[in-house]
Design a protein around this motif. Structure first.
Motif, PDB file in Angstrom:
ATOM      1  N   LEU A 163      12.065  -4.973   8.610  1.00 46.43           N
ATOM      2  CA  LEU A 163      11.380  -5.127   9.885  1.00 46.43           C
ATOM      3  C   LEU A 163       9.998  -5.682   9.552  1.00 46.43           C
ATOM      4  O   LEU A 163       9.250  -5.051   8.806  1.00 46.43           O
ATOM      5  N   PRO A 164       9.653  -6.850  10.075  1.00 45.25           N
ATOM      6  CA  PRO A 164       8.391  -7.481   9.653  1.00 45.25           C
ATOM      7  C   PRO A 164       7.181  -6.577   9.862  1.00 45.25           C
ATOM      8  O   PRO A 164       6.300  -6.501   8.997  1.00 45.25           O
ATOM      9  N   THR A 205      15.039 -16.037   5.700  1.00 39.34           N
ATOM     10  CA  THR A 205      15.293 -16.433   7.079  1.00 39.34           C
ATOM     11  C   THR A 205      14.680 -15.416   8.039  1.00 39.34           C
ATOM     12  O   THR A 205      14.631 -14.220   7.764  1.00 39.34           O
ATOM     13  N   LEU A 206      14.180 -15.944   9.138  1.00 32.62           N
ATOM     14  CA  LEU A 206      13.729 -15.085  10.229  1.00 32.62           C
ATOM     15  C   LEU A 206      14.920 -14.882  11.144  1.00 32.62           C
ATOM     16  O   LEU A 206      15.681 -15.814  11.392  1.00 32.62           O
ATOM     17  N   VAL A 207      15.109 -13.677  11.624  1.00 29.94           N
ATOM     18  CA  VAL A 207      16.257 -13.383  12.467  1.00 29.94           C
ATOM     19  C   VAL A 207      15.778 -12.784  13.791  1.00 29.94           C
ATOM     20  O   VAL A 207      14.963 -11.865  13.811  1.00 29.94           O
ATOM     21  N   GLY A 208      16.288 -13.354  14.875  1.00 37.82           N
ATOM     22  CA  GLY A 208      16.026 -12.786  16.192  1.00 37.82           C
ATOM     23  C   GLY A 208      17.323 -12.225  16.739  1.00 37.82           C
ATOM     24  O   GLY A 208      18.396 -12.787  16.523  1.00 37.82           O
ATOM     25  N   LEU A 209      17.231 -11.092  17.432  1.00 38.05           N
ATOM     26  CA  LEU A 209      18.435 -10.421  17.929  1.00 38.05           C
ATOM     27  C   LEU A 209      18.514 -10.515  19.449  1.00 38.05           C
ATOM     28  O   LEU A 209      17.502 -10.678  20.122  1.00 38.05           O
ATOM     29  N   HIS A 210      19.718 -10.386  19.961  1.00 37.92           N
ATOM     30  CA  HIS A 210      19.879 -10.336  21.420  1.00 37.92           C
ATOM     31  C   HIS A 210      19.235  -9.077  21.973  1.00 37.92           C
ATOM     32  O   HIS A 210      18.576  -9.095  22.994  1.00 37.92           O
ATOM     33  N   SER A 211      19.482  -7.970  21.261  1.00 37.18           N
ATOM     34  CA  SER A 211      18.899  -6.716  21.714  1.00 37.18           C
ATOM     35  C   SER A 211      18.256  -6.008  20.532  1.00 37.18           C
ATOM     36  O   SER A 211      18.840  -5.918  19.452  1.00 37.18           O
ATOM     37  N   SER A 251       0.184  -8.932  13.140  1.00 32.37           N
ATOM     38  CA  SER A 251       1.022  -9.786  13.985  1.00 32.37           C
ATOM     39  C   SER A 251       1.077 -11.198  13.422  1.00 32.37           C
ATOM     40  O   SER A 251       1.156 -12.171  14.152  1.00 32.37           O
ATOM     41  N   THR A 252       1.020 -11.306  12.081  1.00 29.73           N
ATOM     42  CA  THR A 252       1.221 -12.605  11.446  1.00 29.73           C
ATOM     43  C   THR A 252       2.578 -13.162  11.850  1.00 29.73           C
ATOM     44  O   THR A 252       2.741 -14.356  12.046  1.00 29.73           O
ATOM     45  N   VAL A 253       3.562 -12.279  11.927  1.00 33.43           N
ATOM     46  CA  VAL A 253       4.863 -12.674  12.459  1.00 33.43           C
ATOM     47  C   VAL A 253       5.124 -11.746  13.634  1.00 33.43           C
ATOM     48  O   VAL A 253       5.067 -10.540  13.490  1.00 33.43           O
ATOM     49  N   SER A 254       5.367 -12.285  14.779  1.00 35.02           N
ATOM     50  CA  SER A 254       5.776 -11.424  15.879  1.00 35.02           C
ATOM     51  C   SER A 254       6.979 -12.058  16.555  1.00 35.02           C
ATOM     52  O   SER A 254       7.235 -13.242  16.390  1.00 35.02           O
ATOM     53  N   GLY A 255       7.694 -11.275  17.299  1.00 34.36           N
ATOM     54  CA  GLY A 255       8.868 -11.804  17.985  1.00 34.36           C
ATOM     55  C   GLY A 255      10.064 -11.981  17.065  1.00 34.36           C
ATOM     56  O   GLY A 255      11.148 -12.334  17.501  1.00 34.36           O
ATOM     57  N   THR A 291       9.898  -2.158  19.021  1.00 33.85           N
ATOM     58  CA  THR A 291       9.727  -2.319  20.460  1.00 33.85           C
ATOM     59  C   THR A 291       9.424  -3.789  20.724  1.00 33.85           C
ATOM     60  O   THR A 291       9.393  -4.598  19.794  1.00 33.85           O
ATOM     61  N   ALA A 292       9.170  -4.092  21.988  1.00 34.58           N
ATOM     62  CA  ALA A 292       8.830  -5.466  22.337  1.00 34.58           C
ATOM     63  C   ALA A 292       7.580  -5.924  21.598  1.00 34.58           C
ATOM     64  O   ALA A 292       7.404  -7.107  21.330  1.00 34.58           O
ATOM     65  N   ALA A 293       6.721  -4.974  21.239  1.00 33.25           N
ATOM     66  CA  ALA A 293       5.469  -5.341  20.573  1.00 33.25           C
ATOM     67  C   ALA A 293       5.643  -5.520  19.075  1.00 33.25           C
ATOM     68  O   ALA A 293       4.697  -5.825  18.370  1.00 33.25           O
ATOM     69  N   GLY A 294       6.870  -5.320  18.573  1.00 35.45           N
ATOM     70  CA  GLY A 294       7.106  -5.472  17.148  1.00 35.45           C
ATOM     71  C   GLY A 294       7.556  -4.160  16.531  1.00 35.45           C
ATOM     72  O   GLY A 294       7.908  -3.213  17.226  1.00 35.45           O
TER      73      GLY A 294
END
Lengths: 174, 233, 418
Positions: free
Chosen positions: C271-272, C242-248, C48-52, A154-157
């Protein structure tokens, strides 16, 4: 739907780069254990469930009798109507699509010799802010399932919650 | 002895202490409404025990106490509590005032747990406070004294008057007093008793006054010598 | 007279005792909630050491191993990701951004991370906090380095200082990259994450300092000066993770399985949050220890509170006897005692919570800088339950003398000579 289309395209991209297109990595297959992946982004919620054939119908080979065929049909029907997946009413979610794909119940043997039921669902939620928990009752829909591993993003991880025995509640941190 | 309007009657009261050996049998006692009784006896003659029995605080081993024709033995503990709050005033030897309250507040405690007595004392807080002030003044405690904030700062004689006012507020039918004058000198004792009995007369409150000091007997309608005989259990 | 005003007047009479009792209760509540907050915040901070970041990708090992070496800088990668695979991942249409991580060098015991400037944009921690600069800025020159807060405070570095990186991870006789010194371009603000104890440089810089190295030793006769290295091809051959961020987020599981099934190289995408959860499970004994401490604090705090309350109420015995004698029922006496202990407990609870909030507000930065602990002022989820327990115990404390008063015969009250 758009998201899954693009995933498909990237899968194609990756596989096209592979020299041996036949190669297949075997995912984990633990009897008695089902997995449910839930991803929530804004108003969209994707749910993917995977459950060993052993737990869905009691066998992992192409159905050889009308009784076995009926069992497979019944499992597909159960998964198609995901009453085992309960979303809080306040979130106003509607099931937009459901797709159930049995693997390993066809003619050709699957790699690893196992058979699974995979199901994917797509929900649209009008008040996703109310989506604070889910009820996953896969173990009561398929009594042979002992443990359900739920991966949630989710948005929260992301996090993983294992449901044993009678627990069905999956907490969602928004 | 008037029996037309009985206030208090005892019947074959006996009290045994739990340690055995020691026991007390009391002669029957009676008092009419508004009558004042001086109960006299030497130390150890069971005066306090008798007061305890009359107040319904101690339960007799046998016999009964009737006040206003109501038998204590027929009442539950909670009912006796209510009855006591409504009809009895008690002046303690030690006064037992709450030092952190004002004299007026201490007097008002006397009717705090009885709607009947509150009503007789005026009903509203303002009227009850006025009645408390009147009582204190009548008992010889001037406004310059009771307007002080704390009861704890008063002298023994002044506290005595507050305690008496507390027992009298709301006009109980019966006032029980346990050697309340033992801390006073002879002249103030007589003056105080006079005022006290005058107040009782206003409300028609009957009095049972216990003391070892026979000199006080002349203030009362009747004197009863406590001739309790120790009995073998 | 109203019971409440009677209680308040009586309490005013015993100011010192009341203050002491309230203080004891406040201290108990403070300790109880404090330990509980540290416990939950330690876990939340860890989770939440890694978030986003939607996915963490490395060579195939285990999720915990990958997390340990790439994020926590514990241990080393057994394999790297080739630059080509990294490019393939970047090219996936669902992927919004990637932050490469290249590990292996150190400086005085602090790990060096080769990355790109997206690291400062996309690496988030806690509830979506981005990295902030205490001073300076991200690296712009090839030989620029950004240091974490702990590095800066322990080694007393500031922007503009020159540092020399070492090859490998420790030891005194370590080969150094003395020929290519770095300049500190920025110092990061404390985060409470492993970033505090690391040094970030560009991927190209990692490449440049190794341009004349091979198999872990510097090749004699092939030395390239810092200036020469600038003009060489500094494209990395591999990265660690590598850290990966997704569009969705909806595509997270599909991308994860696509990467895990990537045929040309065994890769692992995790998933972190899930991996952090697994790791916390492993180090969870620390939390169990805190739980035990919590329970002991509860026990000691409550005993102290009960003792104080009982002592306080004992002082009212005489008062109760007097009230009883002037006609108060046993129920009234009971109510008075329970009311007092409840009042004292509530006052103590409020004082305790205020004390805790004040302390966390004051100590927040200190704890973050010294212990890497982010203590939130938000109440921990179990706090309300704890407060209810404290209140219940406090009220119950009033029931004990209440019950004694109830049991004690009224004769006691008429002959009060206490």
């Amino acid at each position: 739907m758009k998201a899954s289309m693009s995933v498909l395209s990237s899968l194609l991209l990756l596989t096209s780069m592979a020299a041996t297109a036949e190669e297949r990595h075997l995912g984990p297959h633990v009897h008695g254990q089902a997995s449910v992946n839930v991803s929530i982004d804004a108003r969209e919620m994707d749910v993917a469930a995977s459950l060993p054939g052993h737990d869905a119908v009691g066998f992992e080979h192409p159905p050889g009798s009308p009784a076995e065929q009926a069992a497979v049909d019944k499992a597909i029907a159960t998964l198609n109507q995901p009453t085992w997946f309960v979303v809080p009413a306040a979130a106003h979610c509607t099931l937009a699509s459901a797709k159930v794909s049995p693997h390993g119940f066809g003619g050709a043997a699957e790699p690893g010799g196992h058979a699974d039921f995979d199901a994917t669902y797509h929900y649209t939620c009008n008040t996703p802010g109310q989506l604070d928990h889910l009820d996953v009752r896969l173990a009561s829909a398929f009594p042979s399932v002992q443990k359900v591993v739920v991966n949630l993003i989710t948005a929260a991880g992301s996090n993983q919650q294992a449901l044993d025995g009678t627990t069905t509640r999956v907490d969602i941190q928004q | 002895m008037s029996t037309a309007q009985p206030l208090l009657r005892t019947r074959a009261l006996r009290h045994f202490w739990p340690d055995g050996g020691h026991a007390l049998a009391l002669e029957d006692l009676a008092a009419a409404r508004g009558e004042s009784l001086f109960l006299h006896g030497p130390s150890g003659s069971g005066k306090s025990t008798l007061l305890g029995l009359l107040a319904g605080v101690l339960a007799p081993s046998s016999g009964d106490v009737l006040i206003l024709d109501t038998s204590f033995s027929s009442m539950s503990a909670a009912a006796r509590d209510r009855f006591r709050a409504n009809h009895l005033g008690y002046i303690f030897q030690q006064f037992n005032l709450l030092p952190f309250l004002t004299p007026i507040e201490n007097v008002l405690l006397g009717c705090a747990w009885s709607a009947e007595r509150r009503k007789r004392a005026g009903g509203t807080h303002v009227r009850m406070a006025a009645e408390a002030q009147r009582l204190l003044s009548s008992l010889g405690l001037g406004a310059h004294v009771w307007s002080r904030t704390k009861t704890g700062e008063l002298s023994v004689g002044q506290q005595q008057r507050v305690a008496a006012a507390r027992a009298l507020i709301g006009g109980p039918a019966l006032l029980l007093a346990d050697e309340p004058t033992s801390a006073l000198d002879a002249s103030s004792r007589d003056a105080f008793l006079k005022l006290l009995l005058e107040e009782c007369a206003i409300y028609g409150t009957g009095v049972v006054f216990v003391s070892h000091d026979l000199a006080l007997a002349r203030h009362f309608d009747r004197t009863v010598a406590l001739a309790s005989a120790p009995v073998e259990s | 007279m109203r019971l409440l005003s009677l209680t308040l007047k009586s309490m005013r009479q015993r100011k010192a005792g009341v203050a002491l009792t309230v203080f004891t209760v406040a201290l108990s509540v403070f300790l109880l909630l404090g330990v509980e907050r540290v416990r939950t915040d330690a876990r939340l901070g860890f989770a939440s050491t890694v978030s986003g970041t939607d996915l963490l990708v490395g060579a195939r090992s285990g999720p915990v191993t990958l997390l340990l070496y790439s994020i926590f800088h514990v241990g080393e990668a057994t394999n790297n990701i080739t630059w080509k695979s990294y490019q393939d991942i970047r090219a996936m249409p669902e992927v919004a951004w990637t932050v490469p991580l290249s590990l292996g060098d150190s400086h005085r015991g602090f790990r060096v991370t080769g990355t790109n400037s997206d690291f400062f944009v996309h690496y988030h921690y806690g509830r979506g906090n981005a990295l902030a600069f205490a001073s300076g800025q991200p690296f712009s020159d090839l030989y620029d380095a950004v240091i974490g807060s702990e590095v800066a405070s322990q080694l007393r570095y500031k922007v503009g200082d020159r540092i020399v990186l070492s090859h490998g991870l420790g030891g005194a006789n370590l080969a150094t990259h003395a020929d290519k010194p770095f300049r500190v371009s920025g110092v990061l603000a404390p985060t409470g994450t492993p970033v505090d104890a690391s040094i970030a440089v560009s991927l190209e810089a990692i490449e440049a300092i190794h341009v004349d190295w091979h198999s872990g030793i510097r090749l004699p006769g092939m030395e390239a000066s810092a200036e020469q290295a600038r003009h060489m091809d500094l494209t990395p051959k591999a990265i660690t993770a590598t850290l990966v961020g997704l569009h969705s987020r909806l595509s997270a599981f599909a991308v994860q399985s696509a990467i895990n099934d990537y045929p040309e190289e065994p890769l692992l995408a995790v998933l972190p949050g899930v991996a952090l959860g697994e790791l916390w499970h492993l180090v969870g004994t620390a939390e169990s220890a805190l739980r035990v401490v919590s329970a002991m604090v509860l026990l000691v705090g409550m005993s102290g509170m009960l003792t104080a309350l009982l002592g306080m109420l004992g002082e009212r015995r005489r008062e109760m006897a007097v009230l009883r004698a002037v006609g108060a029922s046993t129920r009234t006496v009971f109510a008075l005692l329970v009311m007092e202990s409840t009042l004292l407990t509530v006052a103590g609870m409020i004082a305790g919570v205020v004390l805790l909030d004040a302390t966390t507000a004051v100590a927040h930065n200190y704890l973050l800088a010294t212990a890497g602990l982010v203590i939130d002022q938000n109440p921990a989820p179990g706090e309300w339950l704890l407060l209810v327990v404290v209140l219940a115990l406090g009220s119950l404390a009033g029931c004990i003398p209440g019950w004694i008063a109830y049991r004690r015969s009224l004769a006691d009250g008429l002959q009060v000579r206490l």
